[in-house]
Design an enzyme around this catalytic site. Sequence first.
Site, PDB file in Angstrom:
ATOM      1  N   GLU A  60       0.844  -1.206   0.000  1.00  0.00           N
ATOM      2  CA  GLU A  60       0.000   0.000   0.000  1.00  0.00           C
ATOM      3  C   GLU A  60       0.879   1.256   0.000  1.00  0.00           C
ATOM      4  O   GLU A  60       0.636   2.198  -0.765  1.00  0.00           O
ATOM      5  CB  GLU A  60      -0.920  -0.001   1.226  1.00  0.00           C
ATOM      6  CG  GLU A  60      -1.801   1.237   1.306  1.00  0.00           C
ATOM      7  CD  GLU A  60      -2.620   1.286   2.588  1.00  0.00           C
ATOM      8  OE1 GLU A  60      -3.119   0.230   3.041  1.00  0.00           O
ATOM      9  OE2 GLU A  60      -2.765   2.386   3.135  1.00  0.00           O
ATOM     10  N   ASN A 114      -2.351  -5.866   9.161  1.00  0.00           N
ATOM     11  CA  ASN A 114      -3.387  -5.518  10.143  1.00  0.00           C
ATOM     12  C   ASN A 114      -3.611  -6.641  11.147  1.00  0.00           C
ATOM     13  O   ASN A 114      -3.925  -6.393  12.304  1.00  0.00           O
ATOM     14  CB  ASN A 114      -4.672  -5.062   9.438  1.00  0.00           C
ATOM     15  CG  ASN A 114      -5.488  -6.191   8.863  1.00  0.00           C
ATOM     16  OD1 ASN A 114      -6.316  -6.761   9.545  1.00  0.00           O
ATOM     17  ND2 ASN A 114      -5.242  -6.550   7.597  1.00  0.00           N
TER      18      ASN A 114
END
Length: 290
Positions: free
Chosen positions: A138, A232
């Site tokens: 990302e 995450n």
Amino acid sequence: MRKSEIRNPKSAIQVFIASGAGFCFGVKRAILMAEKAATEAGGEVYTLGPLIHNPQVVEKLHKQGVKLTGEIEGLPPGSVLILRSHGVGPSVYALAEKAGLKIIDATCPNVKKVQKLAVELRDKGYCLVILGEKHHPEIESIIETVNNEAHVVEGVKEAEGISCGKRIGLIAQTTQTLANLESLAAFLIKRVEELRVYNTLCDAVSQRQTASLDLAGKVDLMLVVGGYNSANTTRLARICHQAGCETHHVEVAAQIDPAWFRDKQKVGITAGASTPPWIIDEVREAVASL
Ligand code: SF4
């Protein structure tokens, strides 16, 4: 205690599932797009890198005909190339078009928004600071989108070394914690005349973090389920551990060690945004059957 309590009458262990555990909308969307492409595309279907950071889902997609590639070069023209939820930089779109591939863009809309904000801040003359992991896809996609005109830092310590002007624009990787963003903003504001901060944290991630932390405070042991390569999920494990709760991160139920549960009565389960429901169910069943 939470509504999602699961109790096996024969077991002394109570199992609780953190609210929102598992797939987020961006991941669900990417998987649906890949499955649709596998069913409808006439030719080969590829994802550039793993579609999501969960090896079991990637394996399942592979069985459905979605192949994994590390590079565009050499792919047959006319093939479908699915761009994953983490996003890619402009060079990938250009290469894929040049190679005659059909692009299916599964970049999460939240990530697109961060890319757009990065460009906006850079174009308005802010020194762009991004809170995130340098080698996470990302962040790599955002960095390329702004032509490398940004500083990526993992926290205050690294920010001490950057050299910026009087105006800083601050954004964060979607999976960062609010506490990290707040402390970095508090540090940077002392060094500049103007600090413009966008809260680019993903609600899906923040909600999972809050729910996991809450549950970790109420149980004897937390199981965090999801890919070891998932940022995450790993962060959820860290948050639960830092909350003082014994925490184990597993990808699948087979990795559970019954010895962990000796003298434990309440077990919490949480899962990252890239963890599929069937793996959470398997873990829940494995614990409930102990
Ligand atoms: S975690 Fe958030 S930003 Fe990442 S794919 Fe899911 S919804 Fe999108």
